[in-house]
Design an enzyme around this catalytic site. Structure first.
Site, PDB file in Angstrom:
ATOM      1  N   ARG A  78      43.242  21.098  70.663  1.00 44.43           N
ATOM      2  CA  ARG A  78      43.235  22.437  70.051  1.00 44.43           C
ATOM      3  C   ARG A  78      44.656  22.991  70.046  1.00 44.43           C
ATOM      4  NH1 ARG A  78      39.138  26.368  72.870  1.00 44.43           N
ATOM      5  NH2 ARG A  78      37.571  25.045  71.894  1.00 44.43           N
ATOM      6  N   ARG A 147      43.871  32.786  75.964  1.00 48.11           N
ATOM      7  CA  ARG A 147      43.756  31.796  74.872  1.00 48.11           C
ATOM      8  C   ARG A 147      44.481  32.281  73.614  1.00 48.11           C
ATOM      9  NH1 ARG A 147      39.038  28.468  75.504  1.00 48.11           N
ATOM     10  NH2 ARG A 147      38.801  28.078  77.728  1.00 48.11           N
ATOM     11  N   LYS A 210      38.397  31.697  81.337  1.00 53.25           N
ATOM     12  CA  LYS A 210      39.140  31.911  80.087  1.00 53.25           C
ATOM     13  C   LYS A 210      39.279  33.401  79.788  1.00 53.25           C
ATOM     14  CE  LYS A 210      35.866  29.629  77.730  1.00 53.25           C
ATOM     15  NZ  LYS A 210      34.932  29.124  76.699  1.00 53.25           N
ATOM     16  N   LYS A 212      40.268  36.150  76.416  1.00 53.81           N
ATOM     17  CA  LYS A 212      40.490  36.191  74.961  1.00 53.81           C
ATOM     18  C   LYS A 212      40.915  37.579  74.486  1.00 53.81           C
ATOM     19  CE  LYS A 212      37.343  32.405  74.146  1.00 53.81           C
ATOM     20  NZ  LYS A 212      36.124  31.903  73.476  1.00 53.81           N
ATOM     21  N   CYS A 430      29.224  26.753  64.569  1.00 54.76           N
ATOM     22  CA  CYS A 430      30.114  26.110  65.539  1.00 54.76           C
ATOM     23  C   CYS A 430      30.067  24.600  65.333  1.00 54.76           C
ATOM     24  CB  CYS A 430      29.687  26.460  66.955  1.00 54.76           C
ATOM     25  SG  CYS A 430      28.228  25.537  67.481  1.00 54.76           S
ATOM     26  N   CYS A 436      30.400  18.109  70.592  1.00 51.26           N
ATOM     27  CA  CYS A 436      30.306  19.069  71.693  1.00 51.26           C
ATOM     28  C   CYS A 436      29.301  18.612  72.746  1.00 51.26           C
ATOM     29  CB  CYS A 436      29.914  20.451  71.175  1.00 51.26           C
ATOM     30  SG  CYS A 436      29.828  21.611  72.546  1.00 51.26           S
ATOM     31  N   CYS A 475      24.198  25.906  70.925  1.00 52.30           N
ATOM     32  CA  CYS A 475      23.786  26.287  72.285  1.00 52.30           C
ATOM     33  C   CYS A 475      24.156  27.758  72.489  1.00 52.30           C
ATOM     34  CB  CYS A 475      24.471  25.389  73.323  1.00 52.30           C
ATOM     35  SG  CYS A 475      26.113  25.941  73.814  1.00 52.30           S
ATOM     36  N   CYS A 479      29.991  30.094  70.449  1.00 56.61           N
ATOM     37  CA  CYS A 479      31.287  29.806  69.828  1.00 56.61           C
ATOM     38  C   CYS A 479      31.390  30.290  68.382  1.00 56.61           C
ATOM     39  CB  CYS A 479      31.594  28.314  69.904  1.00 56.61           C
ATOM     40  SG  CYS A 479      31.639  27.704  71.592  1.00 56.61           S
TER      41      CYS A 479
HETATM   42 FE1  SRM Z   1      33.751  27.705  72.404  1.00 60.88          FE
HETATM   43  C1  SRM Z   1      33.080  25.781  75.079  1.00 60.88           C
HETATM   44  C2  SRM Z   1      34.156  24.968  70.548  1.00 60.88           C
HETATM   45  C3  SRM Z   1      35.118  29.637  70.033  1.00 60.88           C
HETATM   46  C4  SRM Z   1      32.437  30.503  73.891  1.00 60.88           C
HETATM   47  N1  SRM Z   1      33.680  25.727  72.829  1.00 60.88           N
HETATM   48  C5  SRM Z   1      33.417  25.146  74.030  1.00 60.88           C
HETATM   49  C6  SRM Z   1      33.647  23.629  73.946  1.00 60.88           C
HETATM   50  C7  SRM Z   1      35.065  23.370  74.335  1.00 60.88           C
HETATM   51  C8  SRM Z   1      32.658  22.768  74.729  1.00 60.88           C
HETATM   52  C9  SRM Z   1      33.058  22.365  76.130  1.00 60.88           C
HETATM   53  O1  SRM Z   1      33.317  23.237  76.962  1.00 60.88           O
HETATM   54  O2  SRM Z   1      33.082  21.171  76.377  1.00 60.88           O
HETATM   55  C10 SRM Z   1      33.423  23.424  72.425  1.00 60.88           C
HETATM   56  C11 SRM Z   1      34.094  22.206  71.806  1.00 60.88           C
HETATM   57  C12 SRM Z   1      33.230  21.668  70.692  1.00 60.88           C
HETATM   58  C13 SRM Z   1      33.929  20.707  69.812  1.00 60.88           C
HETATM   59  O3  SRM Z   1      33.505  19.535  69.786  1.00 60.88           O
HETATM   60  O4  SRM Z   1      34.863  21.089  69.118  1.00 60.88           O
HETATM   61  C14 SRM Z   1      33.791  24.774  71.881  1.00 60.88           C
HETATM   62  N2  SRM Z   1      34.600  27.348  70.690  1.00 60.88           N
HETATM   63  C15 SRM Z   1      34.582  26.163  70.032  1.00 60.88           C
HETATM   64  C16 SRM Z   1      35.087  26.304  68.605  1.00 60.88           C
HETATM   65  C17 SRM Z   1      35.859  25.095  68.107  1.00 60.88           C
HETATM   66  C18 SRM Z   1      33.886  26.607  67.695  1.00 60.88           C
HETATM   67  C19 SRM Z   1      34.141  26.518  66.224  1.00 60.88           C
HETATM   68  O5  SRM Z   1      33.315  25.855  65.576  1.00 60.88           O
HETATM   69  O6  SRM Z   1      35.077  27.109  65.700  1.00 60.88           O
HETATM   70  C20 SRM Z   1      35.913  27.596  68.764  1.00 60.88           C
HETATM   71  C21 SRM Z   1      37.323  27.317  69.178  1.00 60.88           C
HETATM   72  C22 SRM Z   1      38.084  28.596  69.304  1.00 60.88           C
HETATM   73  C23 SRM Z   1      39.553  28.401  69.563  1.00 60.88           C
HETATM   74  O7  SRM Z   1      40.241  27.999  68.645  1.00 60.88           O
HETATM   75  O8  SRM Z   1      39.995  28.704  70.668  1.00 60.88           O
HETATM   76  C24 SRM Z   1      35.179  28.272  69.911  1.00 60.88           C
HETATM   77  N3  SRM Z   1      33.841  29.712  72.109  1.00 60.88           N
HETATM   78  C25 SRM Z   1      34.346  30.289  70.991  1.00 60.88           C
HETATM   79  C26 SRM Z   1      33.938  31.655  70.913  1.00 60.88           C
HETATM   80  C27 SRM Z   1      34.263  32.623  69.773  1.00 60.88           C
HETATM   81  C28 SRM Z   1      35.565  33.332  69.985  1.00 60.88           C
HETATM   82  O9  SRM Z   1      36.292  33.056  70.935  1.00 60.88           O
HETATM   83  O10 SRM Z   1      35.873  34.177  69.165  1.00 60.88           O
HETATM   84  C29 SRM Z   1      33.141  31.897  72.030  1.00 60.88           C
HETATM   85  C30 SRM Z   1      32.380  33.212  72.321  1.00 60.88           C
HETATM   86  C31 SRM Z   1      33.257  34.300  72.781  1.00 60.88           C
HETATM   87  C32 SRM Z   1      33.428  34.227  74.262  1.00 60.88           C
HETATM   88  O11 SRM Z   1      34.259  33.456  74.725  1.00 60.88           O
HETATM   89  O12 SRM Z   1      32.686  34.913  74.965  1.00 60.88           O
HETATM   90  C33 SRM Z   1      33.096  30.666  72.778  1.00 60.88           C
HETATM   91  N4  SRM Z   1      32.924  28.086  74.275  1.00 60.88           N
HETATM   92  C34 SRM Z   1      32.389  29.275  74.666  1.00 60.88           C
HETATM   93  C35 SRM Z   1      31.778  29.105  75.946  1.00 60.88           C
HETATM   94  C36 SRM Z   1      31.049  30.201  76.763  1.00 60.88           C
HETATM   95  C37 SRM Z   1      32.002  30.970  77.593  1.00 60.88           C
HETATM   96  C38 SRM Z   1      31.299  31.915  78.531  1.00 60.88           C
HETATM   97  O13 SRM Z   1      31.815  32.998  78.775  1.00 60.88           O
HETATM   98  O14 SRM Z   1      30.253  31.566  79.073  1.00 60.88           O
HETATM   99  C39 SRM Z   1      31.959  27.751  76.293  1.00 60.88           C
HETATM  100  C40 SRM Z   1      31.480  27.049  77.576  1.00 60.88           C
HETATM  101  C41 SRM Z   1      32.300  27.391  78.761  1.00 60.88           C
HETATM  102  O15 SRM Z   1      33.380  27.960  78.693  1.00 60.88           O
HETATM  103  O16 SRM Z   1      31.815  27.053  79.849  1.00 60.88           O
HETATM  104  C42 SRM Z   1      32.665  27.143  75.218  1.00 60.88           C
HETATM  105 FE1  SF4 Z   2      29.301  23.577  71.631  1.00 62.47          FE
HETATM  106 FE2  SF4 Z   2      27.639  25.508  72.221  1.00 62.47          FE
HETATM  107 FE3  SF4 Z   2      30.145  26.073  71.521  1.00 62.47          FE
HETATM  108 FE4  SF4 Z   2      28.480  25.204  69.716  1.00 62.47          FE
HETATM  109  S1  SF4 Z   2      28.248  27.120  70.860  1.00 62.47           S
HETATM  110  S2  SF4 Z   2      30.569  24.449  70.021  1.00 62.47           S
HETATM  111  S3  SF4 Z   2      27.207  23.807  70.836  1.00 62.47           S
HETATM  112  S4  SF4 Z   2      29.549  25.017  73.344  1.00 62.47           S
END
Ligand code: SRM
Ligand code: SF4
Length: 565
Positions: A78, A147, A210, A212, A430, A436, A475, A479
């Protein structure tokens, strides 16, 4: 130092961070290990701070297990790119890296950046090297740090765009870790013997989780300011940015079966002047650094710190850290989330084209050669690219002469901005499967099909052009920010989703669970009468999300704590 820490009271990641010698871990050894395509288990935590996640191809996991092979390990990379700004040269570099080292596609993320998927361990270093050569980097794109800082994306919508993008960059740089581990490991910069980097701000365990940050310029809420741990809302007065309202405690991640976890929309707590923004950001992050939960990562985000200790407590604490009180929040009006598409002329007299990229996946498929088109645009444009927080791309700063040439390129590759339905335009999915590891169900690969089916229903009721925000994730981590959508779908098991309704079009209200664990057939069956009712009994101009609340299909969620899956 370590003797004074009672590790029993902390999550195991705290010790991994602490013992990593400022994010070095054993990454160098892991990369050199030829026996496996994976890196050491502890390194999978540390690599995140370098913008790297270990993954496997889940489509193949079962088959490989049967064959007694290790999973097909590869890595997600990323990029850190505050505000999503990229030069054409940087685009071309990412495009060729996708071909050479990744899965031949680029993923535009919901935080305005690129992801490469499918990079093998042996190619990690070359890929990171090349990214840095083009003056981008991947440090702190993931991990327990601040981030990628998001900001309003469209220069045509606001003359203040350059100012906020500068601010996003400034905040991003301010929070960069100081460790030289990244440069040593990936860029072969010499190790300074015995010198431990000090992290004056983060310390050796970095943040509890993390963090944001996002900035919007009303009336657009294109980066969902209420979903950010810390948001800034630009307040325009007398033709300039007078300052920013401060929003704290947004966050969307949650876990099925753990009611202590929930999505939360941020609270507006005050106002600061432009020159105070970095200081306010630093102190908000510092409060979270010092008071966030380091025992249970499930409830470690700022939103839980605020709910645990109280918003009043947080404000008082923040004032102590700042040494002054932020001013009273000023009035603002948001009218929409998402992006507005098509060519627009900015006050800079340049043209800006926002292009829809379905699911943010830049690839050639089904006769639509999006990847080729974007590469060709990069070769001819006299402007630059901006990635939006909704997985789309803007060709920004284009001159009158180049505009028709870009149109011709898009036509040639069959990706001219067609007339999209109001539902598709406002869709986000997502990544989910196959990369993922946390996905229970498909999202990016499936939402386009589901949208087509819902479009058929909308068309019957003359609602094809109606803007309705639909977001799907594989899930409950959120994201694709599904909890703020008018229609949210969250994967529960293969082919089954929870259906949530009632988010606002403006992105300032969480939705609520309507139906649990339902298949496509049931989703369509449930939406059919709602759409019919909406077509016939909606009030003039009423949005779908507001309608389902007025008609009591779901109860309005007023605060995150009320939310249930
Ligand atoms: Fe996310 C984890 C993809 C934006 C909340 N996110 C992940 C992981 C890295 C899975 C992992 O931990 O192994 C995913 C990788 C999947 C893959 O194969 O690419 C993943 N997140 C993404 C992306 C690529 C989704 C997309 O389709 O665009 C986004 C990348 C953003 C970036 O460039 O930095 C992405 N993730 C978000 C957002 C939206 C936002 O930030 O605006 C959220 C919700 C907002 C928030 O953070 O509350 C988000 N991602 C999570 C979470 C839950 C965090 C939590 O507070 O519980 C996880 C899991 C974790 O951190 O344990 C996670
Ligand atoms: Fe993976 Fe869940 Fe984030 Fe989708 S919402 S990219 S399934 S961690």
């Amino acid at each position: 130092m370590s003797e004074t820490i009672d590790w029993q009271t902390l999550s195991e990641v705290e010790k991994i961070k602490h013992d990593s010698n400022f994010l070095r871990g054993t990454l160098t050894e892991s990369l050199a290990d030829p026996v496996t395509g994976a890196i050491a288990s502890n390194d999978t935590q540390i690599s995140k701070f370098h913008g790297i996640y270990q993954q496997s191809n889940r489509d193949l996991d079962k088959e490989r297990k049967l064959q007694k092979l290790e999973p097909e390990y590869s890595f997600l990379i990323r990029v850190r790119m505050p505000g999503g700004m990229v030069t054409p040269e940087q685009w071309l570099n990412m495009d060729s890296l996708a071909d050479k080292y990744a899965n031949v596609s680029l993923k535009l993320t919901t935080r305005q950046t690129f992801q490469l998927h499918g990079v093998l361990k042996k190619n990690l270093k070359s890929t990171i090297h090349k990214i840095n050569e083009s003056l981008l980097d991947t440090i702190s794109a993931c991990g327990d740090v601040n981030r990628n800082v998001m900001c309003h994306a469209n220069p045509a919508e606001s003359p203040f765009h350059p100012e906020v993008i500068d601010l996003a960059k400034k905040i991003g740089s301010h929070f960069l870790p100081e460790t030289k581990a990244y440069h040593e490991i990936w860029l072969d910069k010499k190790l300074v013997a015995g010198s431990k980097t000090v992290e004056p701000f983060y310390g050796d365990r970095y943040l509890p989780r993390k963090f944001k940050i996002g900035i919007i310029i009303p009336p657009s809420n294109d980066c969902d300011v209420f979903s950010q741990d810390l948001g800034f809302i630009a307040i325009i007065e007398k033709g300039k940015i007078a300052g920013y309202n401060v929003v704290v405690g947004g966050g969307l991640g949650s876990t099925f079966g753990i009611p202590e976890t929930y999505p939360r929309a941020g609270d507006v707590i005050g106002f600061c002047k432009p020159e105070q923004v970095v200081d306010v950001a630093e102190k908000v992050v510092a409060v979270q650094r010092d008071k966030g939960n380091r025992k249970d990562r499930k409830v470690a985000r700022l939103k839980y710190t605020i709910d645990r200790l109280g918003l009043d407590w947080f404000q008082t604490e923040l004032e102590k850290y700042l040494g002054y009180s932020p001013g009273k929040a000023r009035p603002f009006k948001i009218t929409h989330t998402g992006d507005s598409y098509g060519w627009k002329k900015g006050t800079d007299n340049k043209w800006h084209l926002t292009c829809f990229v379905e699911g943010g996946r830049v690839k050639n498929s089904n006769g639509k050669k999006m990847k080729d088109a974007l590469r060709d645009v990069a070769q001819i444009t006299d402007g630059h690219f901006i990635l939006t927080g909704n997985q789309n791309v803007i060709f920004a700063g284009v001159s009158e002469i180049i505009k028709p040439k870009i149109n011709a390129v898009l036509k040639k590759h069959n990706v001219s901005p067609e007339s999209l339905s109001g539902l598709r335009k406002n869709s986000i999915a997502c990544v989910a499967l196959p990369t993922c590891p946390l996905a229970f169900a498909e999202a990016e690969r499936y939402l386009p099909t589901l949208v087509s089916k819902i479009e058929n229903m909308l068309e019957k009721h003359n609602l094809l052009k109606e803007d309705i925000v639909i977001r799907m994730t594989g899930c409950p981590n959120g994201c694709g920010r599904p909890y703020l959508a008018e229609i949210g779908l969250i994967g529960k098991s293969t082919g089954h989703y929870n259906l949530y309704l009632g988010g606002s079009f403006e992105g300032d209200r969480l939705n609520n669970l309507y139906r649990e664990n339902i298949s496509e057939e049931k989703i369509l069956k449930e939406l059919q009468p709602l759409i019919e009712d909406f077509a016939t009994t909606r009030k003039n101009g009423e949005r779908f999300g507001d309608f389902v609340i007025r008609k009591k299909y779901v109860k309005e969620i007023k605060e995150g704590k009320e939310f249930r899956h």
